[in-house]
Write an enzyme that holds these catalytic residues in place. Structure first.
Site, short mmCIF file in Angstrom:
data_model
loop_
_atom_site.label_atom_id
_atom_site.label_comp_id
_atom_site.label_asym_id
_atom_site.label_seq_id
_atom_site.Cartn_x
_atom_site.Cartn_y
_atom_site.Cartn_z
N VAL A 151 8.40 -1.21 -11.17
CA VAL A 151 8.13 -1.77 -9.85
C VAL A 151 9.42 -2.01 -9.08
O VAL A 151 10.42 -2.47 -9.65
CB VAL A 151 7.36 -3.10 -9.99
N GLY A 194 5.66 -1.00 -15.64
CA GLY A 194 4.54 -0.25 -15.09
C GLY A 194 4.67 1.23 -15.35
O GLY A 194 3.67 1.93 -15.55
N ILE A 417 -23.22 9.13 17.47
CA ILE A 417 -24.67 9.23 17.39
C ILE A 417 -25.27 8.80 18.73
O ILE A 417 -24.78 7.87 19.37
CB ILE A 417 -25.21 8.34 16.26
N ALA A 457 -19.79 5.96 13.84
CA ALA A 457 -20.47 6.04 12.54
C ALA A 457 -20.79 7.48 12.16
O ALA A 457 -21.01 7.77 10.98
CB ALA A 457 -21.75 5.21 12.58
#
Length: 587
Positions: A151, A194, A417, A457
């Site tokens: 890290v 890590g 839409i 959407a």
């Protein structure tokens, strides 16, 4: 001699296309955007230690390791510009993509050793998880070329915690083998903390002779102090240890993890040997010969893919013929369309990509008179929007592809839409969610390509990257991604302020300026480079390279599928043929 099933249906599909008219101005404008994006990618890749310096030290760069690993000209980069935290290096310190390794497709994630020896930086865990999700969706191997120094300490709060933070990739590396998906790693250099867990969590570990993997490195051990803070005494002790202390080699070397623990499967002399050994192990993995699933011989499109620059306008308000786009992407420019005369705002149908069957769903641009029928007539529909018939057709088509286990490619160029009470009475809200349900329940891999607009959407509904069935998502230099079109969004936010200013007799200039400032902000944050940086798309791809990604996706989807439907038991092709016959549609 190769032979193919069901020639009546799968070979000699109707052919699309006609020669494209040259549009040199449009082509030049798109090419300029592509060139600017490539410069950004190259700057991010070159940031850090020089290639020459790494090569002189005996190391290959991340890209050089990838080139040594993959079959020639097969690598398709992903998330090259992903950098949501604005790291100074311009990246999340990994190089990632999908490539063919010893004849088999795999997701490849390489630590960028040019940057802080591949240390974990903000956004890297999310980028890695996206790669694991692509491997999971396509059921193909995940390969790490690991060179991770742990890290970046001063940003650990942005790396270590969270559900999708630094530890999450280790869980994914455990989940994938449980699903039958191998995770392989070639480790180079020092991999502590890590980096150590990143090295140990895959299924097979191949190591460079000078590599190590460990719970912690020397730097952490020597920096421990019981005081809990640093004063001059501690500082002097650290200096003395660094200058005069007994130097110990990094823990977890090959001597330990090959000769004693046995964690490492093989040890190699140099970077090239590590990559070659990984290629050998990929060769051991299960995969169908592509011929098992081929519906016809692989063929190039009849029309050149470079003509997409002439066909797709950079101007988002200009229409174009989506069938001409399909003709530049599919084998022999063939396409077997499903319910051509129903839901005209959408094109659905079957095609072949390198001989393999795929479903294609695409927006149609232009004007549709006296449509949709749920509005008072005469009505006018605008291509790019979704209406009732198109949503019903897409739901049916996705269901058929799911039943026949056919991967789906979405060519998206949508403004949203249809909306108002007529649309609500026509159940568009429910039909949009129904399509999301159909996609999620389909279980077949899907690729989403944003040709131009990805709005509202409708972006989710049209195979968007939010679904677990989405392998990855790409866009073009002409793309723009937003919840609302800029002028619409500004109007929605400030219309009440305009009315209030007007009633109070105030000048409108101040509010108008705010609206135009917001429109400019919408424009800047919807551009392809910005959306790639945030991960809204996985890669911005040159138009003449779109088919390369379609081939990679399709071959990967058929490489080792969890389930399949034999050709002679498929319903989709028969449904198309019966519909066309009943309605007098050619093909």
């Amino acid at each position: 001699m190769d032979s193919y099933s069901m020639p009546k249906y799968f070979q000699n599909m109707p052919q699309l296309g006609r020669p494209a008219a040259a549009n040199s101005d449009n082509k030049e404008q798109i090419r300029q955007i592509e060139e600017a994006i490539w410069q950004m990618i190259e700057e991010a890749r070159q940031n850090g230690r020089s290639d020459e310096s790494l090569n002189e030290s005996g190391q290959l760069t991340a890209m050089q390791r990838i080139e040594a690993l993959v079959d020639e000209d097969s690598f398709c980069p992903l998330n090259s510009l992903f950098n949501p935290n604005d790291n100074a290096t311009g990246s999340t310190s990994i190089v990632k993509g999908i490539g063919r390794v010893n004849g088999k497709w795999a997701v490849i994630i390489a630590s960028d050793n040019k940057k802080l020896a591949g240390a974990w930086v903000p956004g890297q865990a999310e980028n890695i998880l996206r790669g694991a999700e692509t491997a999971k969706c396509l059921n193909i191997p995940l390969i790490y070329l690991l060179n991770c120094a742990g890290v970046k300490f001063d940003e650990q709060h942005l790396v270590y915690p969270n559900r999708r933070g630094g530890g999450a990739p280790f869980y994914r590396n455990s989940q994938l083998p449980q699903l039958g998906i191998p995770v392989l790693v070639g480790i180079f250099g020092t991999n502590p903390a890590g980096g150590g867990y990143h090295a140990i969590s895959p299924s097979v570990i191949i190591a460079h002779k000078d590599a190590n993997m460990a719970v912690a490195g020397n730097g952490i051990e020597s920096g421990m102090t019981p005081k809990g803070y640093v004063d001059e005494e501690v500082a002097e002790a650290l200096i003395d240890f660094q200058l005069n202390g007994k130097k110990s080699k990094a823990p977890g070397t090959v001597d330990i993890h090959y000769y004693q623990t046995g964690f490492i499967r093989e040890v190699c002399e140099d970077d090239y040997a590590v990559c070659e050994t990984l290629r050998k192990y990929v060769g051991y993995l299960p995969a169908y010969d592509p011929q098992f699933f081929r519906a016809a011989p692989p063929m190039e499109p009849k029309y050149d893919t470079s003509e997409l620059y002439d066909i797709i306008p950079l101007n988002p308000k200009k229409p174009y013929d989506i069938r001409e786009v399909i003709a530049r992407l599919t084998d022999n420019s063939e396409f077997m369309e499903y319910q051509k005369d129903y839901g005209p705002e959408m094109v659905t149908g079957l095609a072949r990509i390198f001989g393999l069957t795929v479903g294609i769903v695409a927006n149609v641009q232009g004007i549709f008179m006296n449509y949709p029928d749920y509005r008072p007539q005469p009505s006018v529909a605008i291509g790019g929007k979704l209406y009732r018939e198109g949503l019903v057709k897409m739901n049916e088509f996705v269901g058929l592809c799911a039943r026949d286990r056919i991967p789906i490619i979405w060519l998206q160029d949508t403004t949203g839409i249809d909306l108002d009470d007529y649309a609500e009475k026509a159940e568009l809200l429910g039909l949009g969610q129904s399509l999301i349900y159909s996609i999620q329940s389909s279980g077949v891999p899907q690729l989403e390509i944003t040709l131009r607009k990805a709005s509202a959407a409708a972006h989710y509904v049209l195979g968007g990257p939010q679904g677990e069935t989405n392998a990855f998502s790409i866009a073009t230099a002409a793309s723009e991604t937003y919840a609302l079109y800029s002028e619409t969004g500004a109007s929605a936010m400030y219309v009440r302020r305009l009315v209030k200013d007007k009633k109070e007799g105030k000048p409108l200039d101040g509010t108008i300026k705010k609206m135009n400032d917001l429109i400019q902000k919408f424009h800047e944050t919807s551009r392809p480079a910005f959306t790639a940086k945030l991960g809204m798309v996985d890669e911005v791809v040159d138009m003449d390279k779109i088919r390369n990604y379609m081939i990679a996706f399709t071959e990967a989807a058929y490489q080792n599928p969890r389930s399949f439907c034999p050709f002679h038991q498929m319903v989709t092709v028969r449904a198309i043929a019966e519909y066309n016959k009943k309605n007098g549609i050619e093909g």
